[in-house]
Design a protein around this motif. Structure first.
Motif, PDB file in Angstrom:
ATOM      1  N   GLU A  63      -7.775  -8.772  19.330  1.00 23.95           N
ATOM      2  CA  GLU A  63      -7.426  -9.840  20.283  1.00 23.95           C
ATOM      3  C   GLU A  63      -6.459 -10.862  19.684  1.00 23.95           C
ATOM      4  OE1 GLU A  63     -10.112 -10.057  17.708  1.00 23.95           O
ATOM      5  OE2 GLU A  63     -11.230  -9.302  19.423  1.00 23.95           O
ATOM      6  N   GLY A  64      -5.968 -10.605  18.477  1.00 22.36           N
ATOM      7  CA  GLY A  64      -4.998 -11.517  17.858  1.00 22.36           C
ATOM      8  C   GLY A  64      -5.586 -12.196  16.626  1.00 22.36           C
ATOM      9  N   PRO A  65      -4.880 -13.261  16.096  1.00 26.86           N
ATOM     10  CA  PRO A  65      -5.337 -13.935  14.870  1.00 26.86           C
ATOM     11  C   PRO A  65      -6.705 -14.600  15.072  1.00 26.86           C
ATOM     12  CG  PRO A  65      -3.111 -14.601  15.469  1.00 26.86           C
ATOM     13  CD  PRO A  65      -3.643 -13.828  16.621  1.00 26.86           C
ATOM     14  N   GLN A  66      -7.566 -14.443  14.093  1.00 22.42           N
ATOM     15  CA  GLN A  66      -8.921 -15.000  14.153  1.00 22.42           C
ATOM     16  C   GLN A  66      -9.170 -15.812  12.889  1.00 22.42           C
ATOM     17  OE1 GLN A  66     -11.123 -14.111  16.816  1.00 22.42           O
ATOM     18  NE2 GLN A  66      -9.161 -13.331  17.582  1.00 22.42           N
ATOM     19  N   ARG A  67     -10.058 -16.815  12.987  1.00 21.95           N
ATOM     20  CA  ARG A  67     -10.453 -17.516  11.773  1.00 21.95           C
ATOM     21  C   ARG A  67     -11.836 -18.128  11.960  1.00 21.95           C
ATOM     22  NH1 ARG A  67      -6.522 -22.695  12.496  1.00 21.95           N
ATOM     23  NH2 ARG A  67      -8.069 -23.994  13.497  1.00 21.95           N
ATOM     24  N   ILE A  68     -12.515 -18.295  10.827  1.00 20.38           N
ATOM     25  CA  ILE A  68     -13.844 -18.874  10.863  1.00 20.38           C
ATOM     26  C   ILE A  68     -14.027 -19.709   9.600  1.00 20.38           C
ATOM     27  CG2 ILE A  68     -14.892 -16.826   9.795  1.00 20.38           C
ATOM     28  CD1 ILE A  68     -17.324 -17.222  11.496  1.00 20.38           C
ATOM     29  N   ASP A  69     -14.624 -20.900   9.720  1.00 19.47           N
ATOM     30  CA  ASP A  69     -14.934 -21.729   8.549  1.00 19.47           C
ATOM     31  C   ASP A  69     -16.394 -21.474   8.185  1.00 19.47           C
ATOM     32  OD1 ASP A  69     -12.402 -22.781   8.521  1.00 19.47           O
ATOM     33  OD2 ASP A  69     -12.923 -24.492   9.785  1.00 19.47           O
ATOM     34  N   THR A  70     -16.644 -21.154   6.928  1.00 19.64           N
ATOM     35  CA  THR A  70     -17.981 -20.709   6.544  1.00 19.64           C
ATOM     36  C   THR A  70     -18.328 -21.120   5.110  1.00 19.64           C
ATOM     37  OG1 THR A  70     -19.332 -18.749   6.128  1.00 19.64           O
ATOM     38  CG2 THR A  70     -16.964 -18.479   5.887  1.00 19.64           C
ATOM     39  N   ASP A  71     -19.634 -21.294   4.873  1.00 23.83           N
ATOM     40  CA  ASP A  71     -20.097 -21.538   3.497  1.00 23.83           C
ATOM     41  C   ASP A  71     -20.411 -20.231   2.787  1.00 23.83           C
ATOM     42  OD1 ASP A  71     -19.857 -24.257   3.748  1.00 23.83           O
ATOM     43  OD2 ASP A  71     -21.892 -24.529   4.509  1.00 23.83           O
ATOM     44  N   SER A  72     -20.399 -19.110   3.515  1.00 22.57           N
ATOM     45  CA  SER A  72     -20.694 -17.805   2.878  1.00 22.57           C
ATOM     46  C   SER A  72     -19.587 -16.800   3.196  1.00 22.57           C
ATOM     47  CB  SER A  72     -22.063 -17.287   3.321  1.00 22.57           C
ATOM     48  OG  SER A  72     -22.229 -17.456   4.712  1.00 22.57           O
ATOM     49  N   PRO A  73     -18.393 -17.048   2.614  1.00 21.78           N
ATOM     50  CA  PRO A  73     -17.245 -16.183   2.941  1.00 21.78           C
ATOM     51  C   PRO A  73     -17.445 -14.732   2.518  1.00 21.78           C
ATOM     52  CG  PRO A  73     -16.724 -17.663   1.113  1.00 21.78           C
ATOM     53  CD  PRO A  73     -18.039 -18.105   1.662  1.00 21.78           C
ATOM     54  N   THR A  74     -18.200 -14.510   1.436  1.00 22.86           N
ATOM     55  CA  THR A  74     -18.395 -13.128   0.963  1.00 22.86           C
ATOM     56  C   THR A  74     -19.114 -12.319   2.039  1.00 22.86           C
ATOM     57  OG1 THR A  74     -18.610 -14.066  -1.233  1.00 22.86           O
ATOM     58  CG2 THR A  74     -19.244 -11.767  -0.988  1.00 22.86           C
ATOM     59  N   GLN A  75     -20.129 -12.955   2.630  1.00 23.79           N
ATOM     60  CA  GLN A  75     -20.899 -12.271   3.673  1.00 23.79           C
ATOM     61  C   GLN A  75     -20.013 -11.993   4.888  1.00 23.79           C
ATOM     62  OE1 GLN A  75     -24.465 -14.419   4.629  1.00 23.79           O
ATOM     63  NE2 GLN A  75     -24.822 -13.141   6.447  1.00 23.79           N
ATOM     64  N   VAL A  76     -19.182 -12.968   5.261  1.00 25.97           N
ATOM     65  CA  VAL A  76     -18.293 -12.784   6.415  1.00 25.97           C
ATOM     66  C   VAL A  76     -17.334 -11.634   6.148  1.00 25.97           C
ATOM     67  CG1 VAL A  76     -16.421 -13.841   7.748  1.00 25.97           C
ATOM     68  CG2 VAL A  76     -18.461 -15.175   7.177  1.00 25.97           C
ATOM     69  N   VAL A  77     -16.784 -11.594   4.927  1.00 26.22           N
ATOM     70  CA  VAL A  77     -15.825 -10.530   4.595  1.00 26.22           C
ATOM     71  C   VAL A  77     -16.532  -9.173   4.601  1.00 26.22           C
ATOM     72  CG1 VAL A  77     -14.350  -9.606   2.759  1.00 26.22           C
ATOM     73  CG2 VAL A  77     -14.252 -12.030   3.326  1.00 26.22           C
ATOM     74  N   ALA A  78     -17.766  -9.121   4.098  1.00 27.34           N
ATOM     75  CA  ALA A  78     -18.516  -7.854   4.086  1.00 27.34           C
ATOM     76  C   ALA A  78     -18.737  -7.367   5.515  1.00 27.34           C
ATOM     77  CB  ALA A  78     -19.844  -8.047   3.363  1.00 27.34           C
ATOM     78  N   GLU A  79     -19.093  -8.307   6.407  1.00 26.24           N
ATOM     79  CA  GLU A  79     -19.329  -7.920   7.805  1.00 26.24           C
ATOM     80  C   GLU A  79     -18.039  -7.438   8.471  1.00 26.24           C
ATOM     81  OE1 GLU A  79     -23.034 -11.045   8.337  1.00 26.24           O
ATOM     82  OE2 GLU A  79     -21.191 -11.363   9.513  1.00 26.24           O
ATOM     83  N   LEU A  80     -16.945  -8.149   8.164  1.00 29.56           N
ATOM     84  CA  LEU A  80     -15.652  -7.747   8.734  1.00 29.56           C
ATOM     85  C   LEU A  80     -15.261  -6.363   8.238  1.00 29.56           C
ATOM     86  CD1 LEU A  80     -13.627 -11.071   8.424  1.00 29.56           C
ATOM     87  CD2 LEU A  80     -14.172  -9.880  10.548  1.00 29.56           C
ATOM     88  N   SER A  81     -15.481  -6.145   6.947  1.00 27.55           N
ATOM     89  CA  SER A  81     -15.114  -4.867   6.346  1.00 27.55           C
ATOM     90  C   SER A  81     -15.859  -3.724   7.036  1.00 27.55           C
ATOM     91  CB  SER A  81     -15.434  -4.916   4.849  1.00 27.55           C
ATOM     92  OG  SER A  81     -15.278  -3.655   4.286  1.00 27.55           O
ATOM     93  N   GLN A  82     -17.124  -3.991   7.334  1.00 29.51           N
ATOM     94  CA  GLN A  82     -17.926  -2.977   8.026  1.00 29.51           C
ATOM     95  C   GLN A  82     -17.400  -2.760   9.442  1.00 29.51           C
ATOM     96  OE1 GLN A  82     -22.035  -4.060   8.042  1.00 29.51           O
ATOM     97  NE2 GLN A  82     -22.615  -2.163   6.991  1.00 29.51           N
ATOM     98  N   ARG A  83     -17.085  -3.884  10.089  1.00 27.82           N
ATOM     99  CA  ARG A  83     -16.623  -3.790  11.479  1.00 27.82           C
ATOM    100  C   ARG A  83     -15.321  -3.000  11.578  1.00 27.82           C
ATOM    101  NH1 ARG A  83     -14.856  -9.102  14.563  1.00 27.82           N
ATOM    102  NH2 ARG A  83     -16.727  -9.960  13.629  1.00 27.82           N
ATOM    103  N   PHE A  84     -14.424  -3.234  10.582  1.00 22.74           N
ATOM    104  CA  PHE A  84     -13.119  -2.552  10.625  1.00 22.74           C
ATOM    105  C   PHE A  84     -13.168  -1.191   9.938  1.00 22.74           C
ATOM    106  CE2 PHE A  84     -11.778  -6.798  11.673  1.00 22.74           C
ATOM    107  CZ  PHE A  84     -10.732  -6.604  12.559  1.00 22.74           C
ATOM    108  N   GLY A  85     -14.298  -0.877   9.326  1.00 26.87           N
ATOM    109  CA  GLY A  85     -14.404   0.413   8.630  1.00 26.87           C
ATOM    110  C   GLY A  85     -13.468   0.499   7.441  1.00 26.87           C
ATOM    111  N   GLY A  86     -13.280  -0.595   6.723  1.00 24.37           N
ATOM    112  CA  GLY A  86     -12.418  -0.588   5.525  1.00 24.37           C
ATOM    113  C   GLY A  86     -11.583  -1.843   5.489  1.00 24.37           C
ATOM    114  N   GLU A  87     -10.283  -1.668   5.288  1.00 23.89           N
ATOM    115  CA  GLU A  87      -9.381  -2.822   5.161  1.00 23.89           C
ATOM    116  C   GLU A  87      -9.407  -3.698   6.416  1.00 23.89           C
ATOM    117  OE1 GLU A  87      -7.469  -4.120   2.718  1.00 23.89           O
ATOM    118  OE2 GLU A  87      -8.672  -2.717   1.539  1.00 23.89           O
ATOM    119  N   VAL A  88      -9.456  -5.014   6.193  1.00 26.00           N
ATOM    120  CA  VAL A  88      -9.404  -5.972   7.304  1.00 26.00           C
ATOM    121  C   VAL A  88      -7.956  -6.438   7.431  1.00 26.00           C
ATOM    122  CG1 VAL A  88     -10.315  -8.151   8.182  1.00 26.00           C
ATOM    123  CG2 VAL A  88     -11.749  -6.688   6.707  1.00 26.00           C
TER     124      VAL A  88
END
Ligand SMILES: Nc1ncnc2c1ncn2[C@@H]1O[C@H](COP(=O)(O)OP(=O)(O)OP(=O)(O)O)[C@@H](O)[C@H]1O
Length: 298
Positions: free
Chosen positions: A251-276
């Motif tokens: 849907e285009g550029p996305q962003r989120i402010d978070t205290d646990s960026p590692t967890q967010v990146v892990a979830e994104l990686s899973q969602r995209f099945g690899g490279e985000v």
């Protein structure tokens, strides 16, 4: 000239606790007519520290530094620099400090070598003038008259004059204004070398990357007061501030402010099945926190 990142000196945290204080300022005030240029500054700089004073135009940086150098009288407050009051200190104290002022007073008729030799003669334990000229990158121009040099080259002469006396404490007032990027990097290396040899350095600058590269601690001064003092990486809570994770989704550029960026990146990686796509993780830059501090005091 190299593009390699400049290594930071190893932290010397434990040693600091035992180190002497090079500069101690309490309640410093300077009034020009009805202008409070410096309005209650407290400052401690440890021996061997590189301390950068940041602040907008007119904040009171140069006035503070010139009082510490003994070049300006204060209206009120206590000041100790290398154990002496600069307003009363004599020649032997002056020989222990080095100054690179904002505006220089060189004789345009003298060559670089003549100028540096001339200054060296004022000090009891000067550095070798030719080595100093080499260190500031002017070896090939040593025989040129100062009046025939570019602005950035003259600024390097200023730096040479500031360090030739082997100062214990070096004041640098906006030292790299007018330097090209290559000269700035070389200057940073020079300063890191001096700091590595134990020289205490007080620097004012408008370049936040310079403060970040060189300073053990930065002090932000605004409207004549110190509003924050900390290591560049920690200023304004940078180290613990929320991280911003950005990426490009369907849907285009996305962003989120978070205290646990590692967890967010892990979830994104899973969602995209690899490279985000277009993934970045950032925390506030020194410029971000600096600008918000300055804004907060307006
Ligand atoms: N000799 C002077 N007479 C009157 N006012 C002065 C004098 N020198 C400085 N000021 C005023 O004192 C205030 C602080 O000036 P100062 O030069 O210390 O600021 P600064 O933080 O070094 O600024 P910059 O980043 O522009 O060099 C400013 O309002 C300035 O106009």
């Amino acid at each position: 000239m190299t593009d390699a990142p400049i290594p930071r000196r190893p932290p010397r945290g434990d040693a600091w606790g035992m180190a002497d204080t090079a500069v101690r300022v309490r309640g410093l005030r300077k009034r020009y007519g009805d202008v409070d240029a410096v309005n209650g500054v407290d400052l401690d700089i440890r021996r061997g520290e590189v301390f950068a004073l940041l602040g907008p135009n007119g904040a009171g940086k140069s006035t503070t530094v010139e009082i510490l150098e003994g070049h300006r009288q204060r209206t009120a407050g206590e000041v100790s620099v290398l154990g002496a009051d600069p307003a009363k200190a004599g020649r032997s104290w002056r020989a222990r400090i080095g100054i690179v002022p904002q505006t220089s007073h060189e004789d345009p008729q003298l060559t670089v070598r003549e100028m540096v030799r001339h200054f060296a003669a004022y000090y009891p334990r000067p550095r070798d003038p030719d080595e100093v000229i080499e260190a500031v990158g002017l070896a090939e121009l040593a025989g040129r008259r100062v009046g025939r040099m570019s602005g950035g080259q003259r600024r390097r002469v200023d730096v040479a004059l500031g360090i030739v006396g082997r100062p214990e404490l070096l004041f640098l007032d906006e030292p790299t204004t007018g330097f090209d990027p290559d000269a700035r990097r070389r200057f940073w290396e020079l300063i890191q070398g001096l700091a590595g040899d134990g020289t205490t350095i007080l620097l004012t600058t408008h370049y936040l990357d310079e403060a970040e590269a060189l300073a053990d601690r930065v002090g932000v001064i605004a409207a004549g007061r110190v509003v924050a003092v900390d290591a560049p990486a920690r200023l304004g809570g940078r180290a613990t501030a929320s991280a911003r994770v950005s990426w490009r989704g369907p849907e285009g550029p996305q962003r989120i402010d978070t205290d646990s960026p590692t967890q967010v990146v892990a979830e994104l990686s899973q969602r995209f099945g690899g490279e985000v796509p277009e993934l970045t993780v950032t925390r506030p830059s020194l410029e971000d926190v600096y600008l918000s501090m300055i804004g907060a005091t307006k």
